[in-house]
Design a protein around this motif. Structure first.
Motif, PDB file in Angstrom:
ATOM      1  N   PRO A   4      21.652 -21.677  72.830  1.00  0.00           N
ATOM      2  CA  PRO A   4      21.207 -20.708  71.828  1.00  0.00           C
ATOM      3  C   PRO A   4      20.996 -21.329  70.447  1.00  0.00           C
ATOM      4  CG  PRO A   4      22.960 -19.771  73.139  1.00  0.00           C
ATOM      5  CD  PRO A   4      22.848 -21.223  73.533  1.00  0.00           C
ATOM      6  N   SER A   5      21.843 -22.311  70.065  1.00  0.00           N
ATOM      7  CA  SER A   5      21.689 -22.898  68.741  1.00  0.00           C
ATOM      8  C   SER A   5      20.551 -23.920  68.671  1.00  0.00           C
ATOM      9  CB  SER A   5      23.004 -23.526  68.270  1.00  0.00           C
ATOM     10  OG  SER A   5      23.384 -24.556  69.138  1.00  0.00           O
ATOM     11  N   SER A   6      19.972 -24.312  69.817  1.00  0.00           N
ATOM     12  CA  SER A   6      18.813 -25.208  69.778  1.00  0.00           C
ATOM     13  C   SER A   6      17.538 -24.429  69.453  1.00  0.00           C
ATOM     14  CB  SER A   6      18.659 -25.965  71.096  1.00  0.00           C
ATOM     15  OG  SER A   6      18.263 -25.080  72.130  1.00  0.00           O
ATOM     16  N   LEU A   7      17.610 -23.117  69.505  1.00  0.00           N
ATOM     17  CA  LEU A   7      16.476 -22.260  69.155  1.00  0.00           C
ATOM     18  C   LEU A   7      16.660 -21.837  67.707  1.00  0.00           C
ATOM     19  CD1 LEU A   7      16.599 -20.185  72.436  1.00  0.00           C
ATOM     20  CD2 LEU A   7      14.860 -21.883  71.829  1.00  0.00           C
ATOM     21  N   ASP A  25      21.936 -13.486  78.580  1.00  0.00           N
ATOM     22  CA  ASP A  25      22.670 -14.222  79.613  1.00  0.00           C
ATOM     23  C   ASP A  25      24.124 -14.444  79.200  1.00  0.00           C
ATOM     24  OD1 ASP A  25      20.356 -14.300  81.127  1.00  0.00           O
ATOM     25  OD2 ASP A  25      19.937 -16.420  80.710  1.00  0.00           O
ATOM     26  N   ALA A  26      24.343 -14.802  77.947  1.00  0.00           N
ATOM     27  CA  ALA A  26      25.712 -15.019  77.474  1.00  0.00           C
ATOM     28  C   ALA A  26      26.511 -13.722  77.532  1.00  0.00           C
ATOM     29  CB  ALA A  26      25.701 -15.574  76.053  1.00  0.00           C
ATOM     30  N   PRO A 144      23.538 -13.754  85.172  1.00  0.00           N
ATOM     31  CA  PRO A 144      22.335 -13.355  84.432  1.00  0.00           C
ATOM     32  C   PRO A 144      21.506 -12.417  85.298  1.00  0.00           C
ATOM     33  CG  PRO A 144      22.586 -15.745  84.446  1.00  0.00           C
ATOM     34  CD  PRO A 144      23.596 -15.177  85.411  1.00  0.00           C
ATOM     35  N   ARG A 145      20.738 -11.554  84.686  1.00  0.00           N
ATOM     36  CA  ARG A 145      19.883 -10.678  85.488  1.00  0.00           C
ATOM     37  C   ARG A 145      18.785 -11.510  86.129  1.00  0.00           C
ATOM     38  NH1 ARG A 145      14.914  -9.540  82.813  1.00  0.00           N
ATOM     39  NH2 ARG A 145      15.144  -9.673  80.560  1.00  0.00           N
ATOM     40  N   PRO A 146      18.242 -11.025  87.225  1.00  0.00           N
ATOM     41  CA  PRO A 146      17.143 -11.751  87.870  1.00  0.00           C
ATOM     42  C   PRO A 146      15.962 -11.923  86.928  1.00  0.00           C
ATOM     43  CG  PRO A 146      17.962  -9.992  89.271  1.00  0.00           C
ATOM     44  CD  PRO A 146      18.612  -9.815  87.934  1.00  0.00           C
TER      45      PRO A 146
END
Length: 156
Positions: A4-7, A25-26, A144-146
């Motif tokens: 997340p922090s790479s975005l 997802d997290a 995570p959801r599909p």
């Protein structure tokens, strides 16, 4: 998997969408430690009627939340973005301690620092009692959801 922090801002449609999915997802992991790492050390939150500041307070809030909200499954959807801000709409379902099912609808406003950590989160949330038969989110708990969900975020 993208961290997340790479975005980092400024966001494009692709990076904002990826940031939203990484957050979803997290949160679906229901791991307060993992989720809290996406927030700056001094991040401020408004979550329903709670106002918290700092990663430790966020971790404590999430721990309390997921102790009460069992079988939690969440979908987030990018609403808008600009510079270092993202607006999200979301729905999640959970089972309360009394066994009743709920769907929560909400909007979040996110503001990020230069490192891609969220420094401000404001969440407005409304709950609707549902029956178990009305549930829409059925993927495995904690996963995570599909990629191609069987449902789309909707008003009702």
């Amino acid at each position: 998997m993208t961290s997340p922090s790479s975005l980092r801002p400024p966001f494009t449609r692709d990076t904002a969408t990826a940031k939203v999915r990484a957050a979803e997802d997290a949160w679906n992991s229901r791991d307060p430690g993992r989720v809290s790492l996406a927030y700056s050390e001094d991040s401020t939150w408004r979550n329903r009627d709670e106002f918290v500041q700092g990663r430790e307070a966020i971790r404590a809030l999430l721990t309390r939340k997921w102790e009460k909200e069992q079988d939690y499954r969440l979908m987030k959807d990018l609403w808008a973005f600009d510079g270092n801000r993202i607006a999200v709409r979301y729905q999640y379902e959970y089972r309360a301690a009394d066994g009743g099912w709920w769907r929560a609808y909400g909007n979040e406003l996110w503001e990020f620092d230069a490192e891609g950590l969220m420094r401000r989160r404001e969440a407005s949330i409304n709950d609707l009692a549902i029956t178990e038969a009305e549930r829409k989110f059925h993927w495995p708990l904690g996963e995570p959801r599909p990629a191609e969900p069987a449902v789309v975020l909707c008003i009702a």
